[in-house]
Design a protein around this motif. Structure first.
Motif, PDB file in Angstrom:
ATOM      1  N   SER A 247       0.822  -1.208   0.000  1.00  0.00           N
ATOM      2  CA  SER A 247       0.000   0.000   0.000  1.00  0.00           C
ATOM      3  C   SER A 247       0.859   1.262   0.000  1.00  0.00           C
ATOM      4  O   SER A 247       0.539   2.253  -0.660  1.00  0.00           O
ATOM      5  CB  SER A 247      -0.932   0.001   1.217  1.00  0.00           C
ATOM      6  OG  SER A 247      -1.820   1.091   1.172  1.00  0.00           O
ATOM      7  N   ILE A 248       1.990   1.232   0.728  1.00  0.00           N
ATOM      8  CA  ILE A 248       2.904   2.376   0.733  1.00  0.00           C
ATOM      9  C   ILE A 248       3.565   2.530  -0.633  1.00  0.00           C
ATOM     10  O   ILE A 248       3.680   3.633  -1.177  1.00  0.00           O
ATOM     11  CB  ILE A 248       3.974   2.205   1.833  1.00  0.00           C
ATOM     12  CG1 ILE A 248       3.329   2.243   3.221  1.00  0.00           C
ATOM     13  CG2 ILE A 248       5.039   3.306   1.727  1.00  0.00           C
ATOM     14  CD1 ILE A 248       4.275   1.878   4.352  1.00  0.00           C
ATOM     15  N   MET A 249       3.990   1.417  -1.214  1.00  0.00           N
ATOM     16  CA  MET A 249       4.657   1.469  -2.502  1.00  0.00           C
ATOM     17  C   MET A 249       3.719   1.996  -3.598  1.00  0.00           C
ATOM     18  O   MET A 249       4.167   2.713  -4.501  1.00  0.00           O
ATOM     19  CB  MET A 249       5.168   0.077  -2.889  1.00  0.00           C
ATOM     20  CG  MET A 249       6.367  -0.399  -2.087  1.00  0.00           C
ATOM     21  SD  MET A 249       7.837   0.652  -2.313  1.00  0.00           S
ATOM     22  CE  MET A 249       8.117   0.525  -4.076  1.00  0.00           C
ATOM     23  N   SER A 250       2.443   1.664  -3.526  1.00  0.00           N
ATOM     24  CA  SER A 250       1.497   2.129  -4.539  1.00  0.00           C
ATOM     25  C   SER A 250       1.141   3.605  -4.371  1.00  0.00           C
ATOM     26  O   SER A 250       0.554   4.212  -5.272  1.00  0.00           O
ATOM     27  CB  SER A 250       0.213   1.291  -4.482  1.00  0.00           C
ATOM     28  OG  SER A 250      -0.519   1.570  -3.289  1.00  0.00           O
ATOM     29  N   GLY A 251       1.478   4.166  -3.203  1.00  0.00           N
ATOM     30  CA  GLY A 251       1.115   5.552  -2.925  1.00  0.00           C
ATOM     31  C   GLY A 251      -0.235   5.709  -2.267  1.00  0.00           C
ATOM     32  O   GLY A 251      -0.637   6.826  -1.929  1.00  0.00           O
ATOM     33  N   HIS A 252      -0.936   4.580  -2.067  1.00  0.00           N
ATOM     34  CA  HIS A 252      -2.252   4.668  -1.435  1.00  0.00           C
ATOM     35  C   HIS A 252      -2.130   5.073   0.034  1.00  0.00           C
ATOM     36  O   HIS A 252      -2.881   5.917   0.524  1.00  0.00           O
ATOM     37  CB  HIS A 252      -2.978   3.329  -1.553  1.00  0.00           C
ATOM     38  CG  HIS A 252      -4.288   3.293  -0.820  1.00  0.00           C
ATOM     39  ND1 HIS A 252      -5.357   4.092  -1.179  1.00  0.00           N
ATOM     40  CD2 HIS A 252      -4.704   2.567   0.259  1.00  0.00           C
ATOM     41  CE1 HIS A 252      -6.370   3.864  -0.364  1.00  0.00           C
ATOM     42  NE2 HIS A 252      -5.996   2.952   0.529  1.00  0.00           N
ATOM     43  N   MET A 253      -1.166   4.493   0.754  1.00  0.00           N
ATOM     44  CA  MET A 253      -0.921   4.863   2.147  1.00  0.00           C
ATOM     45  C   MET A 253       0.339   5.725   2.220  1.00  0.00           C
ATOM     46  O   MET A 253       1.334   5.443   1.565  1.00  0.00           O
ATOM     47  CB  MET A 253      -0.747   3.614   3.021  1.00  0.00           C
ATOM     48  CG  MET A 253      -0.316   3.902   4.459  1.00  0.00           C
ATOM     49  SD  MET A 253      -0.264   2.412   5.494  1.00  0.00           S
ATOM     50  CE  MET A 253      -2.011   2.223   5.859  1.00  0.00           C
ATOM     51  N   LYS A 254       0.281   6.779   3.026  1.00  0.00           N
ATOM     52  CA  LYS A 254       1.417   7.672   3.196  1.00  0.00           C
ATOM     53  C   LYS A 254       2.161   7.316   4.479  1.00  0.00           C
ATOM     54  O   LYS A 254       1.552   7.107   5.533  1.00  0.00           O
ATOM     55  CB  LYS A 254       0.965   9.127   3.240  1.00  0.00           C
ATOM     56  CG  LYS A 254       0.264   9.584   1.966  1.00  0.00           C
ATOM     57  CD  LYS A 254       1.175   9.442   0.740  1.00  0.00           C
ATOM     58  CE  LYS A 254       0.474   9.873  -0.535  1.00  0.00           C
ATOM     59  NZ  LYS A 254       1.342   9.725  -1.733  1.00  0.00           N
ATOM     60  N   LEU A 255       3.493   7.246   4.376  1.00  0.00           N
ATOM     61  CA  LEU A 255       4.337   6.884   5.504  1.00  0.00           C
ATOM     62  C   LEU A 255       4.993   8.137   6.080  1.00  0.00           C
ATOM     63  O   LEU A 255       5.768   8.818   5.407  1.00  0.00           O
ATOM     64  CB  LEU A 255       5.413   5.887   5.063  1.00  0.00           C
ATOM     65  CG  LEU A 255       6.463   5.474   6.110  1.00  0.00           C
ATOM     66  CD1 LEU A 255       5.804   4.857   7.339  1.00  0.00           C
ATOM     67  CD2 LEU A 255       7.469   4.506   5.490  1.00  0.00           C
ATOM     68  N   LEU A 256       4.649   8.448   7.330  1.00  0.00           N
ATOM     69  CA  LEU A 256       5.225   9.577   8.046  1.00  0.00           C
ATOM     70  C   LEU A 256       6.155   9.055   9.132  1.00  0.00           C
ATOM     71  O   LEU A 256       5.862   8.042   9.769  1.00  0.00           O
ATOM     72  CB  LEU A 256       4.128  10.430   8.701  1.00  0.00           C
ATOM     73  CG  LEU A 256       3.423  11.491   7.855  1.00  0.00           C
ATOM     74  CD1 LEU A 256       2.860  10.919   6.568  1.00  0.00           C
ATOM     75  CD2 LEU A 256       2.307  12.158   8.659  1.00  0.00           C
ATOM     76  N   VAL A 257       7.276   9.747   9.341  1.00  0.00           N
ATOM     77  CA  VAL A 257       8.251   9.325  10.351  1.00  0.00           C
ATOM     78  C   VAL A 257       8.638  10.519  11.215  1.00  0.00           C
ATOM     79  O   VAL A 257       8.855  11.626  10.711  1.00  0.00           O
ATOM     80  CB  VAL A 257       9.520   8.724   9.708  1.00  0.00           C
ATOM     81  CG1 VAL A 257      10.546   8.375  10.788  1.00  0.00           C
ATOM     82  CG2 VAL A 257       9.182   7.489   8.897  1.00  0.00           C
ATOM     83  N   SER A 258       8.701  10.282  12.509  1.00  0.00           N
ATOM     84  CA  SER A 258       9.240  11.267  13.440  1.00  0.00           C
ATOM     85  C   SER A 258      10.138  10.542  14.420  1.00  0.00           C
ATOM     86  O   SER A 258       9.951   9.354  14.689  1.00  0.00           O
ATOM     87  CB  SER A 258       8.111  11.986  14.187  1.00  0.00           C
ATOM     88  OG  SER A 258       8.626  13.021  15.004  1.00  0.00           O
ATOM     89  N   SER A 259      11.126  11.248  14.952  1.00  0.00           N
ATOM     90  CA  SER A 259      11.982  10.670  15.984  1.00  0.00           C
ATOM     91  C   SER A 259      12.018  11.624  17.168  1.00  0.00           C
ATOM     92  O   SER A 259      11.890  12.836  17.007  1.00  0.00           O
ATOM     93  CB  SER A 259      13.401  10.436  15.453  1.00  0.00           C
ATOM     94  OG  SER A 259      14.010  11.667  15.115  1.00  0.00           O
ATOM     95  N   THR A 260      12.204  11.073  18.342  1.00  0.00           N
ATOM     96  CA  THR A 260      12.123  11.891  19.541  1.00  0.00           C
ATOM     97  C   THR A 260      12.832  11.217  20.707  1.00  0.00           C
ATOM     98  O   THR A 260      13.011   9.994  20.718  1.00  0.00           O
ATOM     99  CB  THR A 260      10.653  12.140  19.924  1.00  0.00           C
ATOM    100  OG1 THR A 260      10.593  12.908  21.117  1.00  0.00           O
ATOM    101  CG2 THR A 260       9.912  10.832  20.149  1.00  0.00           C
ATOM    102  N   SER A 261      13.221  12.025  21.682  1.00  0.00           N
ATOM    103  CA  SER A 261      13.707  11.513  22.964  1.00  0.00           C
ATOM    104  C   SER A 261      12.586  11.530  23.995  1.00  0.00           C
ATOM    105  O   SER A 261      12.837  11.284  25.177  1.00  0.00           O
ATOM    106  CB  SER A 261      14.893  12.359  23.466  1.00  0.00           C
ATOM    107  OG  SER A 261      15.982  12.265  22.581  1.00  0.00           O
ATOM    108  N   TRP A 262      11.377  11.830  23.544  1.00  0.00           N
ATOM    109  CA  TRP A 262      10.193  11.850  24.407  1.00  0.00           C
ATOM    110  C   TRP A 262      10.426  12.737  25.645  1.00  0.00           C
ATOM    111  O   TRP A 262      10.241  12.320  26.773  1.00  0.00           O
ATOM    112  CB  TRP A 262       9.803  10.434  24.832  1.00  0.00           C
ATOM    113  CG  TRP A 262       9.392   9.536  23.711  1.00  0.00           C
ATOM    114  CD1 TRP A 262      10.112   8.504  23.196  1.00  0.00           C
ATOM    115  CD2 TRP A 262       8.171   9.579  22.950  1.00  0.00           C
ATOM    116  NE1 TRP A 262       9.431   7.895  22.170  1.00  0.00           N
ATOM    117  CE2 TRP A 262       8.228   8.541  22.000  1.00  0.00           C
ATOM    118  CE3 TRP A 262       7.041  10.388  22.986  1.00  0.00           C
ATOM    119  CZ2 TRP A 262       7.204   8.283  21.095  1.00  0.00           C
ATOM    120  CZ3 TRP A 262       6.010  10.151  22.083  1.00  0.00           C
ATOM    121  CH2 TRP A 262       6.096   9.106  21.159  1.00  0.00           C
TER     122      TRP A 262
END
Length: 440
Positions: A247-262
């Protein structure tokens, strides 16, 4: 007097190299924190070692390190003993645990810098934390004829004000201490932004020692994905994405990423609220948001996420938390559609390393923007977008995660790759190699 007497008893094998020695340049790099979560200091160590220098990298060894450190014969990691569990608990008031923890750190720092690690020509110290690091580092540098360099990432007193409140008695003490140490301690100062360099020259800091700015740049491990097949292979391997890789590869689902030390300087409720708003707008594409990292507020936000899911406020949105190796984190960034940064600068003049890494991976960002140095890294509508409220972030998500926003997202990705093309090695060789007496 007692401390000076102890230093007078240092064995001769710890004396600095004689003037004119042809031995390699030696550098102690001190992080009063988890080395694995201090990428900039790891990069310093790698750069010194690449130029033939010898490095003692000192700090808490609690998580995995950059792979180049493990492969370098010129770097020795020296682990500090962590404070006892009783001093790290929240069951006792900070007014009790704070001073006791500082005393523990004073003892471990003196033992490590003065007795376990050999004397070096340079002592490079990460700031913050400034208490007790700067005072101990200054004392050691004087007694061992070492040149002290402070790498200013932020200000310790502004971070303390954010966690304890601006009127806490330790905040003013910390501010005065940090300003005094900045005036008397270093041979050279390094800052992460030009705005910070300018501020250190003014009241209340009034730093007179030389100041150079070394902007964070991505290490070689962060790089854009080469081909769709490479992206697919990683997404199908990673546990967090393997079930939705197609689904991500087709563009149907968008992948968001964040990083944190909380930590409190990143308000993830703003991101969660933006995702709720995105869902309410019945946006075109579902979202998978992966938040990486460890820290004190992780459990709190995981409860918030669970509650929102239980209440049905996140339809078509998955939010996962993860702890990844450096290699997998770098690959995840290169495979994502958009990076999210919630860093809220306590000083107004620092910059988030995570955005640098995202640009290195060719990943455009949506980043919190209400601080003075923001424009030194993120160029609005060139490599990312800034926001101050959850509604503004939601609008960015709706726009960039829609089919009509594909061209804009592609343009931002090109800008991110361009910004990330200037690498750490190039910047370090230009700015710091001459300072340390290393060939560039």
């Amino acid at each position: 007097m007692g401390v000076i007497f102890v230093f007078a008893l240092l064995p001769s094998r710890y004396t600095p190299q004689a003037a004119g020695s042809r031995q390699p340049v030696s550098v102690q790099i001190l992080v009063l924190g988890d080395i694995g979560r201090s990428p900039r200091m790891q990069y310093h160590a790698i750069s010194v070692a690449k130029h033939g220098g010898h490095v003692d990298l000192i700090g808490y060894n609690e998580s995995s390190l950059h792979p180049d450190l493990s492969n370098s014969a010129n770097v020795r990691v020296r682990a500090l003993a962590p404070p006892p569990a009783a001093l790290r608990t929240k069951s006792l008031p900070f007014l009790v645990t704070g001073p006791l923890k500082v005393l523990w750190q004073v003892g471990t720092l003196i033992w490590m810098l003065a007795y376990q690690a050999p004397a070096a020509k340079w002592l490079l110290v990460q700031n913050p934390p400034s208490i007790p690091t700067l005072a101990i580092a200054m004392l050691v540098s004087i007694l061992r004829n070492t040149q002290l360099v402070i790498d200013w990432h932020n200000y310790g007193w502004t971070i303390l004000a954010g966690t304890k409140g601006p009127n806490h008695p330790f905040v003013e003490i910390s501010k005065v201490y940090e300003c005094v140490m900045g005036q008397v301690a270093p041979t050279v100062n390094i800052t992460v932004t030009a705005a910070m360099a300018a501020q250190l020259k003014e009241e209340p800091y009034k730093v007179t020692a030389p100041i150079v700015t070394l902007h964070d740049r991505p290490a070689a491990i962060f790089k854009p994905v080469k081909a769709p097949s490479e992206r697919r292979a990683f997404l199908e391997r990673l546990p967090e994405t393997k079930d939705v890789a197609a689904s991500i590869m087709s563009g149907h689902m968008k992948l968001l990423v964040s990083s944190t030390s909380w930590t409190p300087d990143e308000d993830f409720s703003l991101f969660l609220d933006a995702l709720v708003r995105y869902a309410e707008m019945e946006a075109e594409h579902p979202i998978l948001a992966i938040i990486t990292g460890r820290g004190p507020q992780k459990a709190h936000y995981e409860e918030q996420i669970k509650l929102l899911q239980t209440q049905g406020k996140l339809p078509n949105i998955q939010i996962l938390t993860a702890w990844l190796s450096m290699e997998d984190y770098a690959a995840l960034l290169s495979c994502a559609d958009l990076g999210i940064c919630l860093h809220m600068s306590s000083s107004g003049v620092d910059l988030p390393m995570k955005v640098v890494d995202m640009f290195g991976a060719g990943l455009p960002v949506a980043a919190y923007s209400k601080y003075a140095s923001f424009g030194e890294l993120v160029k609005e509508n060139e490599n990312g977008c800034g926001f101050e409220t959850s509604s503004e972030l939601a609008a960015i998500l709706v726009r960039l995660c829609s089919s009509s926003g594909a061209d804009e997202l592609r343009r931002l990705r090109i800008g991110a790759e361009k910004e990330g093309s200037l690498r750490w090695d190039e910047e370090w060789d230009r700015v710091l190699a001459p300072l340390f007496g290393l060939s560039s």
